[in-house]
Design a protein around this motif. Structure first.
Motif, PDB file in Angstrom:
ATOM      1  N   ARG A 308       0.802  -1.229   0.000  1.00 24.89           N
ATOM      2  CA  ARG A 308       0.000   0.000   0.000  1.00 24.89           C
ATOM      3  C   ARG A 308       0.834   1.279   0.000  1.00 24.89           C
ATOM      4  O   ARG A 308       0.386   2.304  -0.520  1.00 24.89           O
ATOM      5  N   ILE A 309       2.023   1.237   0.578  1.00 23.01           N
ATOM      6  CA  ILE A 309       2.851   2.444   0.654  1.00 23.01           C
ATOM      7  C   ILE A 309       3.921   2.458  -0.434  1.00 23.01           C
ATOM      8  O   ILE A 309       4.179   3.488  -1.052  1.00 23.01           O
ATOM      9  N   TRP A 310       4.530   1.306  -0.695  1.00 20.28           N
ATOM     10  CA  TRP A 310       5.651   1.251  -1.635  1.00 20.28           C
ATOM     11  C   TRP A 310       5.283   0.603  -2.966  1.00 20.28           C
ATOM     12  O   TRP A 310       6.147   0.398  -3.821  1.00 20.28           O
ATOM     13  N   ASN A 311       3.996   0.249  -3.127  1.00 20.67           N
ATOM     14  CA  ASN A 311       3.499  -0.311  -4.400  1.00 20.67           C
ATOM     15  C   ASN A 311       4.254  -1.569  -4.828  1.00 20.67           C
ATOM     16  O   ASN A 311       4.524  -1.782  -6.024  1.00 20.67           O
ATOM     17  N   VAL A 312       4.593  -2.398  -3.855  1.00 22.44           N
ATOM     18  CA  VAL A 312       5.251  -3.681  -4.142  1.00 22.44           C
ATOM     19  C   VAL A 312       4.159  -4.714  -4.395  1.00 22.44           C
ATOM     20  O   VAL A 312       3.425  -5.095  -3.480  1.00 22.44           O
ATOM     21  N   THR A 313       4.050  -5.175  -5.619  1.00 22.27           N
ATOM     22  CA  THR A 313       2.944  -6.065  -5.990  1.00 22.27           C
ATOM     23  C   THR A 313       3.378  -7.495  -6.284  1.00 22.27           C
ATOM     24  O   THR A 313       2.540  -8.392  -6.384  1.00 22.27           O
ATOM     25  N   GLU A 314       4.661  -7.732  -6.407  1.00 21.39           N
ATOM     26  CA  GLU A 314       5.137  -9.062  -6.772  1.00 21.39           C
ATOM     27  C   GLU A 314       5.896  -9.702  -5.616  1.00 21.39           C
ATOM     28  O   GLU A 314       6.483  -9.018  -4.785  1.00 21.39           O
ATOM     29  N   GLY A 315       5.879 -11.047  -5.607  1.00 18.04           N
ATOM     30  CA  GLY A 315       6.614 -11.792  -4.601  1.00 18.04           C
ATOM     31  C   GLY A 315       5.709 -12.400  -3.552  1.00 18.04           C
ATOM     32  O   GLY A 315       4.511 -12.104  -3.476  1.00 18.04           O
ATOM     33  N   THR A 316       6.292 -13.264  -2.745  1.00 17.61           N
ATOM     34  CA  THR A 316       5.563 -13.877  -1.635  1.00 17.61           C
ATOM     35  C   THR A 316       5.365 -12.850  -0.523  1.00 17.61           C
ATOM     36  O   THR A 316       5.959 -11.764  -0.548  1.00 17.61           O
ATOM     37  N   LEU A 317       4.560 -13.217   0.450  1.00 13.04           N
ATOM     38  CA  LEU A 317       4.351 -12.331   1.598  1.00 13.04           C
ATOM     39  C   LEU A 317       5.684 -11.983   2.242  1.00 13.04           C
ATOM     40  O   LEU A 317       5.958 -10.823   2.564  1.00 13.04           O
ATOM     41  N   GLU A 318       6.526 -13.000   2.431  1.00 13.40           N
ATOM     42  CA  GLU A 318       7.829 -12.772   3.066  1.00 13.40           C
ATOM     43  C   GLU A 318       8.715 -11.866   2.222  1.00 13.40           C
ATOM     44  O   GLU A 318       9.403 -10.975   2.741  1.00 13.40           O
ATOM     45  N   GLU A 319       8.702 -12.085   0.916  1.00 16.27           N
ATOM     46  CA  GLU A 319       9.527 -11.261   0.031  1.00 16.27           C
ATOM     47  C   GLU A 319       9.079  -9.797   0.062  1.00 16.27           C
ATOM     48  O   GLU A 319       9.907  -8.877   0.106  1.00 16.27           O
ATOM     49  N   LYS A 320       7.777  -9.587   0.043  1.00 17.78           N
ATOM     50  CA  LYS A 320       7.257  -8.222   0.120  1.00 17.78           C
ATOM     51  C   LYS A 320       7.653  -7.573   1.446  1.00 17.78           C
ATOM     52  O   LYS A 320       8.023  -6.399   1.500  1.00 17.78           O
ATOM     53  N   ALA A 321       7.575  -8.345   2.519  1.00 17.33           N
ATOM     54  CA  ALA A 321       7.897  -7.819   3.840  1.00 17.33           C
ATOM     55  C   ALA A 321       9.357  -7.382   3.917  1.00 17.33           C
ATOM     56  O   ALA A 321       9.678  -6.323   4.490  1.00 17.33           O
ATOM     57  N   TYR A 322      10.255  -8.178   3.345  1.00 15.96           N
ATOM     58  CA  TYR A 322      11.671  -7.811   3.351  1.00 15.96           C
ATOM     59  C   TYR A 322      11.914  -6.541   2.528  1.00 15.96           C
ATOM     60  O   TYR A 322      12.687  -5.659   2.928  1.00 15.96           O
ATOM     61  N   VAL A 323      11.245  -6.443   1.395  1.00 16.65           N
ATOM     62  CA  VAL A 323      11.383  -5.247   0.559  1.00 16.65           C
ATOM     63  C   VAL A 323      10.912  -4.006   1.318  1.00 16.65           C
ATOM     64  O   VAL A 323      11.494  -2.924   1.196  1.00 16.65           O
ATOM     65  N   ALA A 324       9.861  -4.160   2.129  1.00 14.05           N
ATOM     66  CA  ALA A 324       9.335  -3.034   2.908  1.00 14.05           C
ATOM     67  C   ALA A 324      10.406  -2.468   3.842  1.00 14.05           C
ATOM     68  O   ALA A 324      10.555  -1.244   3.964  1.00 14.05           O
ATOM     69  N   ILE A 325      11.152  -3.355   4.490  1.00  9.92           N
ATOM     70  CA  ILE A 325      12.213  -2.903   5.390  1.00  9.92           C
ATOM     71  C   ILE A 325      13.302  -2.181   4.604  1.00  9.92           C
ATOM     72  O   ILE A 325      13.778  -1.112   4.993  1.00  9.92           O
ATOM     73  N   GLU A 326      13.677  -2.760   3.453  1.00  8.86           N
ATOM     74  CA  GLU A 326      14.718  -2.167   2.614  1.00  8.86           C
ATOM     75  C   GLU A 326      14.307  -0.780   2.135  1.00  8.86           C
ATOM     76  O   GLU A 326      15.103   0.166   2.166  1.00  8.86           O
ATOM     77  N   LYS A 327      13.064  -0.644   1.708  1.00 10.77           N
ATOM     78  CA  LYS A 327      12.597   0.641   1.165  1.00 10.77           C
ATOM     79  C   LYS A 327      12.493   1.703   2.258  1.00 10.77           C
ATOM     80  O   LYS A 327      12.751   2.890   2.005  1.00 10.77           O
ATOM     81  N   THR A 328      12.132   1.281   3.458  1.00 10.78           N
ATOM     82  CA  THR A 328      12.064   2.227   4.564  1.00 10.78           C
ATOM     83  C   THR A 328      13.445   2.766   4.898  1.00 10.78           C
ATOM     84  O   THR A 328      13.638   3.981   5.057  1.00 10.78           O
ATOM     85  N   GLU A 329      14.421   1.866   4.980  1.00  6.43           N
ATOM     86  CA  GLU A 329      15.784   2.298   5.272  1.00  6.43           C
ATOM     87  C   GLU A 329      16.325   3.181   4.149  1.00  6.43           C
ATOM     88  O   GLU A 329      16.993   4.188   4.400  1.00  6.43           O
TER      89      GLU A 329
END
Length: 386
Positions: A308-329
């Protein structure tokens, strides 16, 4: 959604040239103590606006409240309150001045011998001297909540306080003040507000659909206006949205009916107390490591945030979650904030152990939304942030 009660009595006066309305908010027979920080308000015109508005109101001034309001300085202000028989406080500043004023509003009516006990006893303040706010630096949301954090340099502690008696009676929010805020402080403000939302959002799904979307809208707005504000602080539309987002991020609304975390703040406060690092930057240091360490407990919300915030639409739940941390940092880094403690001090070794020991001594044995983060977990998270 969890049961909740919500009352926020603070009156908000928002918009251009609203400082002129200050006198209308004060009792005509009040004797006011005007509290402010290092004197920047005398350079940017805010001081003159306040003085003009108070021309018919009896008032005394106390300046010099530092960032991370210092207990010893506040005791000097408390002496003025007693000697001058002050009846009303006015904070003209950002979160540090407002927090300091909240402490003074409680201390003015405190019956004990040592006002620091207000913080160490952690009892809610239900009755305090009335106060208002002229906000000069959006960031902390202190202008519309009942919480405060005070620093004691002597003991190297930074502790919080709160209670229903510590809401400002009014807060004047004129977005034009943003024009004079230094770039570093604007970056800090954006980071602070963004992390405030994360502390109330990044937990686990609680079926509170509207609260989630309130929180997400604040983060989306901050992401949208951040580049505009940093490029041109005189952009009034961007400044207005930035200021109101900072206020809404911590006025209590988005935390109702949902679990909240606040472990990032607990650890971050210790970094400020030990090293004097800007509050917002301590949050940026701790948050990525905190989310990585608690990945399993937070992965559903992290993935939702990624979508919803970073528009990450692909990957598993875990993959999306890891990307969220990366994008925040990356967001913090893009604004020029380092997210490792070693970038701020060479004396970082042993910090994790010191913080864990302090938490044990205070009885802080279970932090986070599940109250499951033990001091040894805190030690691991801080080490990850080296």
């Amino acid at each position: 959604m969890n049961n909740f009660e919500f009352k926020n009595p603070t009156k908000i006066i928002f918009g251009k040239d609203t400082i002129a309305k200050l006198a209308e908010q004060l009792p005509t027979d009040a004797k006011v103590l005007v509290l402010y920080g290092g004197g920047s308000i005398k350079k940017n015109g805010i001081y003159d606006q306040v003085k003009t508005a108070l021309k018919d109101i009896e008032h005394v001034e106390f300046g010099g409240i530092p960032a991370n309001p210092e207990y010893s300085v506040l005791l000097k202000a408390l002496k003025v309150i007693k000697e001058e028989k002050i009846t009303y406080l006015l904070a003209v500043g950002g979160g540090s001045v407002i927090d300091g004023t909240k402490f003074l509003s409680a201390a003015a009516l405190f019956e004990g011998d040592t006002p620091w006990d207000i913080l160490t006893n952690a009892k809610p303040t239900l009755k305090a001297m009335p106060f208002g706010v002229v906000l000069t630096m959006p960031a902390t949301g202190s202008e519309m909540n009942s919480g405060a954090v005070i620093t004691n340099k002597e003991t190297k502690e930074k502790l919080g306080m709160g209670g229903a008696g510590l809401f400002p009676q009014f807060s004047i929010l004129d977005p034009q003040v943003i024009t004079s805020i230094p770039h570093r402080q604007l970056v800090n403000g954006i980071t602070d507000a963004f992390t405030h939302v994360l502390e109330q959002y990044m937990t686990y799904p609680a079926g509170a659909l509207l609260q989630d979307r309130f929180a997400e809208s604040i983060m989306q707005t901050l992401l949208e206006v951040a580049p505009k504000i940093l490029k041109d602080p005189s952009d009034y539309d961007a400044a207005s949205n930035y200021m109101w987002s900072c206020t809404m991020a911590l006025n209590g609304l988005i935390q109702k009916g949902v679990p909240t975390d606040w472990a990032v703040h607990a650890m971050g406060h210790e970094l400020t107390a030990l090293f004097g690092i800007d509050h917002a930057r301590t949050l940026a240091i701790i948050a990525p490591s905190h989310y990585q360490y608690n990945f399993e407990a937070k992965k559903e919300k992290l993935a939702q945030y990624a979508e919803r915030i970073w528009n990450v639409t692909e990957g598993t739940l875990e993959e999306k979650a890891y990307v969220a941390i990366e994008k925040t940092e990356h967001f913090f880094n893009q604004m020029g904030i380092d997210t490792k403690l070693s970038k701020y001090t060479d004396n970082y070794e042993g910090t994790a152990e010191i913080i864990a020991k302090r938490f044990i001594e205070r009885g802080w044995l279970g932090l986070g939304e599940h109250k499951s983060l033990k001091p040894e977990d805190v030690e691991s998270i801080v080490k990850m942030a080296y």
